[in-house]
Design a protein around this motif. Structure first.
Motif, short mmCIF file in Angstrom:
data_model
loop_
_atom_site.label_atom_id
_atom_site.label_comp_id
_atom_site.label_asym_id
_atom_site.label_seq_id
_atom_site.Cartn_x
_atom_site.Cartn_y
_atom_site.Cartn_z
N TRP A 166 -26.36 155.17 -62.29
CA TRP A 166 -27.33 155.65 -61.29
C TRP A 166 -28.72 155.21 -61.74
CZ3 TRP A 166 -29.33 161.33 -60.95
CH2 TRP A 166 -30.19 161.46 -59.85
N TRP A 197 -26.85 153.24 -56.93
CA TRP A 197 -25.75 153.72 -57.75
C TRP A 197 -24.53 152.79 -57.61
CZ3 TRP A 197 -21.20 155.19 -55.29
CH2 TRP A 197 -21.29 155.40 -53.90
N SER A 198 -23.65 152.88 -58.58
CA SER A 198 -22.45 152.04 -58.56
C SER A 198 -21.33 152.71 -59.36
CB SER A 198 -22.75 150.66 -59.16
OG SER A 198 -23.06 150.78 -60.53
N THR A 253 -20.83 145.37 -50.76
CA THR A 253 -20.76 146.49 -51.70
C THR A 253 -19.62 146.37 -52.71
OG1 THR A 253 -19.46 147.73 -50.07
CG2 THR A 253 -21.85 148.13 -50.14
N TRP A 254 -18.56 145.66 -52.37
CA TRP A 254 -17.39 145.55 -53.25
C TRP A 254 -17.36 144.21 -53.97
CZ3 TRP A 254 -14.21 149.49 -54.46
CH2 TRP A 254 -14.18 150.61 -53.60
N SER A 295 -15.51 146.88 -58.58
CA SER A 295 -16.72 147.70 -58.60
C SER A 295 -17.28 147.87 -57.19
CB SER A 295 -17.79 147.08 -59.50
OG SER A 295 -18.16 145.80 -59.03
N TYR A 296 -17.97 148.99 -57.01
CA TYR A 296 -18.61 149.31 -55.73
C TYR A 296 -20.05 149.69 -56.02
CZ TYR A 296 -19.72 151.71 -51.34
OH TYR A 296 -20.31 152.11 -50.15
N SER A 297 -20.98 149.07 -55.35
CA SER A 297 -22.40 149.37 -55.55
C SER A 297 -23.11 149.52 -54.22
CB SER A 297 -23.07 148.26 -56.37
OG SER A 297 -22.98 147.02 -55.71
N ARG A 298 -24.01 150.50 -54.18
CA ARG A 298 -24.76 150.75 -52.95
C ARG A 298 -26.06 151.44 -53.30
NH1 ARG A 298 -22.31 153.56 -47.45
NH2 ARG A 298 -24.17 153.25 -46.13
N GLY A 302 -17.30 151.63 -61.13
CA GLY A 302 -16.46 150.49 -61.46
C GLY A 302 -15.21 150.88 -62.23
#
Length: 260
Positions: free
Chosen positions: A200, A158-159, A118-119, A152-155, A161
């Motif tokens: 998103w 959505w994300s 995720t990171w 950045s973080y994504s899951r 940064g």
């Protein structure tokens, strides 16, 4: 005008690394703004200006695996008869063109690494050093050392940064020299800018994004100036550019992207 380019690439055995080396030469004929709209130092036109002749060497390495992308590149550039626009003569407020010889070199380093599923962290560093070898002065309109880094973080869909841009001060300048759209106005201070963004994925074809640039409302100006018009007047009649215009302060933005 003549131009040629050659490049050699070699993939290192048992790795995902690619090494390359290139050499190129190109010639550029003066454009309308340099040839006709500007004067020469000793005439009312630039018809005696010679074409630029550029020779450049570049080399680098690129690496990529499942988690990391890495690249580093460097170049050495020499220009014979570089077309410089000089605004220092008050009798030629529109600026005059002249041929000089230049030498420049620089490098760029970039890396992106997935810290987890995720990171992700990204960073890039770039630098250029250029000299007017005819007059032994700095070549104008050269950006200073700059570093960009982000996390950045994504899951799922959505994300979020963040981005930090660090620009060093620039003390290498030549007052009132530059090109058709910009000239050196003196030394420039360094600055640090922070920005945030989020996105998103509403559907497969709809992406909504939002962000805040210059989050802490920093008052800053870029070293490389940009202005159109004769005499650096831009689009405002009677206005002569004598100082830098500050970049926007804190800016919020929204974006909706539809894929048809």
């Amino acid at each position: 005008m003549h131009s040629a380019f050659a490049r050699v690439e070699h993939k290192l055995a048992n790795t995902s690394a690619l090494v390359y080396f290139g050499i190129g030469h190109t010639e550029r004929f003066p454009d309308y703004w340099e040839l006709i709209a500007k004067e020469a130092e000793q005439s009312i036109s630039g018809f005696n200006i010679k074409p630029e002749q550029t020779t450049q060497l570049d080399t680098g390495i690129m690496y990529r695996n499942e988690k990391t992308e890495f690249s580093v590149s460097a170049f050495y550039n020499q220009v014979d008869d570089f077309i410089l626009v000089n605004y220092s003569n008050m009798m030629k407020a529109n600026g005059f063109v002249q041929n000089i010889d230049t030498r420049s070199y620089g490098a760029e380093l970039s890396i992106a690494h997935a810290l987890s599923t995720t990171w992700k962290a990204e960073s890039a560093l770039s630098y250029v050093h250029a000299t007017n070898t005819s007059d032994n002065t700095p070549l104008p309109q050269i950006s200073p050392l700059e570093w960009r880094t982000g996390l950045s973080y994504s899951r799922d869909n959505w994300s979020v940064g963040s981005l930090m841009r660090v620009v060093d001060r620039q003390n290498r300048y030549t007052l009132n020299q530059g090109n058709i759209v910009g000239k050196d106005l003196g030394a420039a201070a360094g600055f640090v800018i922070y920005s945030l963004n989020a996105s998103w994925q509403l559907t497969d074809s709809t992406l909504f994004s939002a962000g805040a640039d210059n989050l802490f409302d920093k008052n800053y100006a870029e070293f490389v100036s940009r202005a159109g018009g004769n005499g650096m007047g831009g689009g405002i009649p009677g206005f002569i550019q004598t100082e830098r215009v500050n970049e926007p302060g804190r800016t919020f933005w929204l974006k909706l992207q539809l894929t048809l």
